[in-house]
Design an enzyme around this catalytic site. Sequence first.
Site, PDB file in Angstrom:
ATOM      1  N   GLY A  99     -25.420   2.609   1.148  1.00 30.94           N
ATOM      2  CA  GLY A  99     -24.440   3.262   0.275  1.00 30.94           C
ATOM      3  C   GLY A  99     -24.619   2.801  -1.155  1.00 30.94           C
ATOM      4  N   VAL A 100     -25.244   3.658  -1.983  1.00 30.31           N
ATOM      5  CA  VAL A 100     -25.469   3.261  -3.381  1.00 30.31           C
ATOM      6  C   VAL A 100     -24.601   4.131  -4.298  1.00 30.31           C
ATOM      7  CG1 VAL A 100     -27.629   1.993  -3.426  1.00 30.31           C
ATOM      8  CG2 VAL A 100     -27.722   4.457  -3.130  1.00 30.31           C
ATOM      9  N   GLY A 101     -23.290   3.993  -4.117  1.00 31.96           N
ATOM     10  CA  GLY A 101     -22.323   4.684  -4.975  1.00 31.96           C
ATOM     11  C   GLY A 101     -21.906   3.770  -6.108  1.00 31.96           C
ATOM     12  N   ASN A 102     -20.614   3.810  -6.436  1.00 34.12           N
ATOM     13  CA  ASN A 102     -20.113   3.013  -7.565  1.00 34.12           C
ATOM     14  C   ASN A 102     -20.463   1.544  -7.451  1.00 34.12           C
ATOM     15  OD1 ASN A 102     -18.767   4.977  -9.151  1.00 34.12           O
ATOM     16  ND2 ASN A 102     -17.184   5.105  -7.585  1.00 34.12           N
ATOM     17  N   VAL A 103     -20.215   0.951  -6.278  1.00 33.20           N
ATOM     18  CA  VAL A 103     -20.453  -0.486  -6.104  1.00 33.20           C
ATOM     19  C   VAL A 103     -21.909  -0.756  -5.749  1.00 33.20           C
ATOM     20  CG1 VAL A 103     -19.815  -2.557  -4.825  1.00 33.20           C
ATOM     21  CG2 VAL A 103     -18.065  -0.849  -5.339  1.00 33.20           C
ATOM     22  N   LYS A 106       0.858  -1.185   0.000  1.00 34.62           N
ATOM     23  CA  LYS A 106       0.000   0.000   0.000  1.00 34.62           C
ATOM     24  C   LYS A 106       0.896   1.237   0.000  1.00 34.62           C
ATOM     25  CE  LYS A 106      -4.533   0.566   0.302  1.00 34.62           C
ATOM     26  NZ  LYS A 106      -5.561  -0.288  -0.291  1.00 34.62           N
TER      27      LYS A 106
HETATM   28  P1  NAD Z   1     -18.528   5.456  -3.482  1.00 37.28           P
HETATM   29  O1  NAD Z   1     -17.907   6.621  -2.797  1.00 37.28           O
HETATM   30  O2  NAD Z   1     -18.778   5.507  -4.947  1.00 37.28           O
HETATM   31  O3  NAD Z   1     -19.954   5.121  -2.785  1.00 37.28           O
HETATM   32  C1  NAD Z   1     -20.150   5.129  -1.409  1.00 37.28           C
HETATM   33  C2  NAD Z   1     -21.567   5.586  -1.162  1.00 37.28           C
HETATM   34  O4  NAD Z   1     -21.839   5.456   0.230  1.00 37.28           O
HETATM   35  C3  NAD Z   1     -21.800   7.053  -1.528  1.00 37.28           C
HETATM   36  O5  NAD Z   1     -22.968   7.181  -2.316  1.00 37.28           O
HETATM   37  C4  NAD Z   1     -21.935   7.741  -0.168  1.00 37.28           C
HETATM   38  O6  NAD Z   1     -22.790   8.874  -0.208  1.00 37.28           O
HETATM   39  C5  NAD Z   1     -22.524   6.613   0.663  1.00 37.28           C
HETATM   40  N1  NAD Z   1     -22.339   6.741   2.105  1.00 37.28           N
HETATM   41  C6  NAD Z   1     -21.287   7.235   2.785  1.00 37.28           C
HETATM   42  N2  NAD Z   1     -21.520   7.176   4.098  1.00 37.28           N
HETATM   43  C7  NAD Z   1     -22.743   6.632   4.261  1.00 37.28           C
HETATM   44  C8  NAD Z   1     -23.545   6.313   5.390  1.00 37.28           C
HETATM   45  N3  NAD Z   1     -23.133   6.551   6.627  1.00 37.28           N
HETATM   46  N4  NAD Z   1     -24.766   5.767   5.183  1.00 37.28           N
HETATM   47  C9  NAD Z   1     -25.213   5.525   3.922  1.00 37.28           C
HETATM   48  N5  NAD Z   1     -24.479   5.811   2.830  1.00 37.28           N
HETATM   49  C10 NAD Z   1     -23.276   6.359   2.989  1.00 37.28           C
HETATM   50  O7  NAD Z   1     -17.613   4.202  -3.083  1.00 37.28           O
HETATM   51  P2  NAD Z   1     -17.562   2.798  -3.795  1.00 37.28           P
HETATM   52  O8  NAD Z   1     -16.467   2.790  -4.795  1.00 37.28           O
HETATM   53  O9  NAD Z   1     -18.923   2.391  -4.200  1.00 37.28           O
HETATM   54  O10 NAD Z   1     -17.059   1.881  -2.593  1.00 37.28           O
HETATM   55  C11 NAD Z   1     -17.942   1.561  -1.534  1.00 37.28           C
HETATM   56  C12 NAD Z   1     -17.178   0.792  -0.455  1.00 37.28           C
HETATM   57  O11 NAD Z   1     -16.624  -0.411  -1.018  1.00 37.28           O
HETATM   58  C13 NAD Z   1     -15.991   1.560   0.133  1.00 37.28           C
HETATM   59  O12 NAD Z   1     -15.841   1.187   1.494  1.00 37.28           O
HETATM   60  C14 NAD Z   1     -14.814   1.036  -0.661  1.00 37.28           C
HETATM   61  O13 NAD Z   1     -13.598   1.141   0.068  1.00 37.28           O
HETATM   62  C15 NAD Z   1     -15.208  -0.418  -0.830  1.00 37.28           C
HETATM   63  N6  NAD Z   1     -14.583  -1.052  -1.988  1.00 37.28           N
HETATM   64  C16 NAD Z   1     -14.789  -0.548  -3.230  1.00 37.28           C
HETATM   65  C17 NAD Z   1     -14.203  -1.171  -4.327  1.00 37.28           C
HETATM   66  C18 NAD Z   1     -14.423  -0.655  -5.724  1.00 37.28           C
HETATM   67  O14 NAD Z   1     -14.115  -1.376  -6.688  1.00 37.28           O
HETATM   68  N7  NAD Z   1     -14.981   0.534  -5.897  1.00 37.28           N
HETATM   69  C19 NAD Z   1     -13.401  -2.306  -4.146  1.00 37.28           C
HETATM   70  C20 NAD Z   1     -13.237  -2.824  -2.860  1.00 37.28           C
HETATM   71  C21 NAD Z   1     -13.829  -2.183  -1.779  1.00 37.28           C
END
Ligand code: NAD
Length: 345
Positions: free
Chosen positions: A174-178, A78
């Site tokens: 959390g309905v972001g990217n994943v 990392k």
């Molecule tokens: P992202 O930032 O696109 O989405 C996260 C979402 O969670 C956002 O919409 C945010 O507004 C919401 N959020 C934040 N705090 C919140 C809360 N207290 N209650 C409800 N919603 C909340 O992130 P992502 O890329 O979708 O990743 C999500 C998680 O998965 C992170 O912890 C990330 O480290 C982990 N992760 C992601 C990947 C990847 O490929 N993107 C890979 C491994 C792990």
Amino acid sequence: MFDVLDHCQVNELHVRDDAASGLKAIIAIHNTRFGPALGGCRFIHYDSEHLALEDAARLARGMSYKAALADVPQGGGKAVIMKPKESVDPSALFAEFGRFVESLQGRYITAIDSGTSAQEMDIIAQHTAYVTSTSAAGNPSPYTARGVFEGIRAAVKHKFGTPSLQGLRIVVQGVGNVGFVLGKLLDRAGADVIVSDVNARAVDLAMGAFASGVVAPEEASSTPCDVFAPCGLSKAIHDENCDQLQCAIIAGSANVQLAHHELGAFLHQRGILYAPDYVINAGGLIYASLNYHQAPTQRIQEKVQGIYATLDQIFSESERDQLPPSQIADRIAEHRLAHALDHAA
Ligand code: NAD
């Protein structure tokens, strides 16, 4: 410093302090037994150098365990860049970081993490080939979502006897990217998907696409459901909310879902099946690693689907040995790491 390294079993640390660009970076390498260490580059503010070092070392070990369980040809590493308070020229800073990565001659491959995006990776890529998650490499999130989907099916099969998601109530926090892609997959598989997000626009998009209901962020973990899927920030399960959980399964993408290790045993005692975070969310790592090695898409998809079998094994061993799945996952990772030949030797 050495106590942190000992604690995280990290024995290789690289530091670059470059006054001209403002770069203060640490790269921690936990192991290279299966191949070069692969792990993201964080660009966030740290209150002290000690905290930055701790973050790098802890996360490097986490990446080793994740790679070992995902069975990809990578070790764990990392990078952290201490974000300066004053503004800096990102082109110069990330160019210098690229040269820093290059100086390790392939022992470490960098990727996106908190505070970095494909844009920064593109700058780094001008100075080293040891980088993934560039714009050209594509977004790993759909692969992470697919892996979580497979992991949820494995957990559901273990808990209810069939992997079918038909009619199950699943809360996605959390309905972001994943979380967004995951929600669509769950909906398509017949689940009743409830969402929660601190971002109102993200909720609206999910409601328009697949969600059947919304819960407030502070109510997400205590909403009665079959599966609670934390896909927001870290530490979704902590001492204050663990007694209020009303789910049969916890399975989501967030990193470090449990605020501390003992919560794994607590969930196990309560009969809540927990899919260890670094196992179920490995789809992004699998994509980054195999894409870096130019594997065909079908191979990547098969490997991501393999998360089902890995979790199935973990849940079976957990039941057999009466130990929490989190402990079983650590045990398998440590066994694999201990028995691997040192690739770098
Ligand atoms: P992202 O930032 O696109 O989405 C996260 C979402 O969670 C956002 O919409 C945010 O507004 C919401 N959020 C934040 N705090 C919140 C809360 N207290 N209650 C409800 N919603 C909340 O992130 P992502 O890329 O979708 O990743 C999500 C998680 O998965 C992170 O912890 C990330 O480290 C982990 N992760 C992601 C990947 C990847 O490929 N993107 C890979 C491994 C792990």
